[in-house]
Design an enzyme around this catalytic site. Sequence first.
Site, PDB file in Angstrom:
ATOM      1  N   LYS A  97       0.870  -1.178   0.000  1.00 48.27           N
ATOM      2  CA  LYS A  97       0.000   0.000   0.000  1.00 48.27           C
ATOM      3  C   LYS A  97       0.902   1.221   0.000  1.00 48.27           C
ATOM      4  O   LYS A  97       2.059   1.151   0.413  1.00 48.27           O
ATOM      5  CB  LYS A  97      -0.869   0.008   1.269  1.00 48.27           C
ATOM      6  N   ASP A 124      -7.057   4.244  -4.476  1.00 47.71           N
ATOM      7  CA  ASP A 124      -7.721   4.123  -3.170  1.00 47.71           C
ATOM      8  C   ASP A 124      -8.313   5.509  -2.913  1.00 47.71           C
ATOM      9  O   ASP A 124      -8.552   6.256  -3.885  1.00 47.71           O
ATOM     10  CB  ASP A 124      -6.703   3.729  -2.072  1.00 47.71           C
TER      11      ASP A 124
END
Length: 446
Positions: A126, A166
Site C-alpha cells: 500500500k 484508493d
Amino acid sequence: MEKYIEKVFAWVQQKNPGEPEFHQAVKEVLDSLEPVMSRHPEYQEAGILERLVEPERVIMFRVPWVDDKGRCRVNRGYRIQFSSAIGPYKGGLRFHSNVNLGILKFLAFEQVFKNSLTTLPMGGGKGGSDFNPQAGSDGEVMRFCQSFMAELFRHVGPDTDVPAGDIGVGGREIGYLFGQYKRLVNKFTGVLTGKGVTWGGSLIRPAATGYGSVYFAEEMLKTRADSFKGKTCVVSGSGNVSQYTVEKLNHLGAKAVTLSDSNGFIHDPEGIDADKLSFVMELKNVKRGRIKEYADKYSVKYYEGQKPWGIKCDAAFPSATQNEIDEKDAETLLKNGCFVVSEGANMPTTPEGVEKFIKAKILYGPGKAANAGGVATSGLEMSQNSIRMSWDKEEVDRRLKEIMRSIHEATLRAAKDYGCPGNYVAGANIAGFLKVAAAMLDQGIV
Ligand code: NDP
C-alpha cells in the site's frame, strides 16, 4: 499459545509506536490465529508471525511540486511493500491529508490477507501521500502525481509491485501516474491497475469493489435463504466504492437510501435510483462537489457533520474510511434491525463495534473479504495486460462474481474448521493467513 501471540503483539506495539491503526489491524488478525498456531507448531518454529508483522520494505520520500502560484510545495510519499510471499506486492495508493505511516501500514498489512483470499497470486502493499487532491487544480494534481512517480518508479514494476487507486486516487490520478512512469522507463507495461480502458484498463475495474461488496453480502444472505429484493440499505461515502455499491444494490432490487462525505450525509427515503446516481457520479467525479448538493437538488434531508448509521435499514455498507462505525453506531444499527453489514471500506468498524456485530450473530462481512473484489479485478487487469487481451464486461463480471463466491466459501469453511462457525472475521483472517504461511514455510527464512 496465547502467551506467544501476546508476546508478538507486545513486540509490534513496542517497535511501532504511535501507529494505533496498525496495532488495531495486527491485533485483530493475531486474535484469530490462536487455533491455527496451536494446530501448526511449525509456524512458530519458523517465526512466521514475527516475520509477517514486519513489512519487507518501507519506502518514504519527498514529493516536491510547484503550485499554480509558482510556489514550491512539499508532501511526503510512501510505499509499504509488506509481503511478497505469494506474488508481487499489490495494493492501492491513498492521497488524503490524514495519511501517515501507521495508516498505510495497517492498509498494507490487511492487503496481504485480502489478496491471499482472492485466489490470485498477489502479495500485499500500500502507499500514498498526505497530499489532498480535492484542494488542487487539475494542473496541480498532475504535477504532484508526476513528482510522486519520479521517485516511486524505481521501486515498482509489473513483476515487482503494482499499485492501484484508493481514497483520493481515481482514474485521473492513475492516468497522470501512468503517463509519468511510461515516460521514465520507456515501457508500456501493466505497472498500475485502474487504468483507462483504452490504455490497458479492465472493464468493470472501477465498479469492482462496490459490486464485489454487494456480491459478498448476497452470498451471506443466501446462507439464510434470503435476497436483496426490497431491502433498505444504508451506504456511507460517495466515492468510487459507494457509487458502485448503490448501482449494484439497485440492480438487485434493493433500495439504497443514504450517501455521505466528510461533511455530512443525505437521506433519500425514496431511494437513490439510476438517475440520481448519475447525478452523484457527475457531482463527485467531474465537478468534485459536496454531497449536500444532492439534498438541494432532490429536496431531501441533509445531516451536517453526521454519519448515516441512525437511519433504519436491513443492511449497511460502510464504504468511506477506517473506524467510521464505533460501538455506539453498531448498537444503533442493531437496535434498528440491521442484520447485514458488508464492509466496502477497509477496517471501517472499531474493535468494539466488531464485537457487537459478532455477538449479535448478524451477517457481518469484514473488509478483508467483502471488499476484495477491487483487488481481485486488478488481478484480472494484470492478467489481461500480460496476455495483451481484453475481456468483455460479461467475462470480467462473471469472474468477479465467482471470486466473491469462492472467498465467501473459503471464509466460512475456515471459520468452521477452526471452531468458530459463522464468524467471517476469524474465517477471513485464517483462510488468508494459511496460504501465506505455507508459502513462507516453503521459501525458507527470508
Ligand atoms: P474515494 O476517494 O473515491 O471516496 C472516499 C469517500 O469517503 C468520499 O466520499 C470521502 O468524502 C469519504 N471519506 C474519506 N475520508 C473520510 C473521512 N476521514 N471521514 C469521512 N468521510 C471520508 O475512495 P474509495 O471509494 O476508493 O475508497 C473508500 C474506501 O474503500 C476506503 O476505505 C478504501 O480503502 C476502501 N477500498 C477501496 C478500493 C477501491 O478499489 N477503490 C478497494 C478496496 C477498499 P470526502 O470527499 O469528503 O473526503
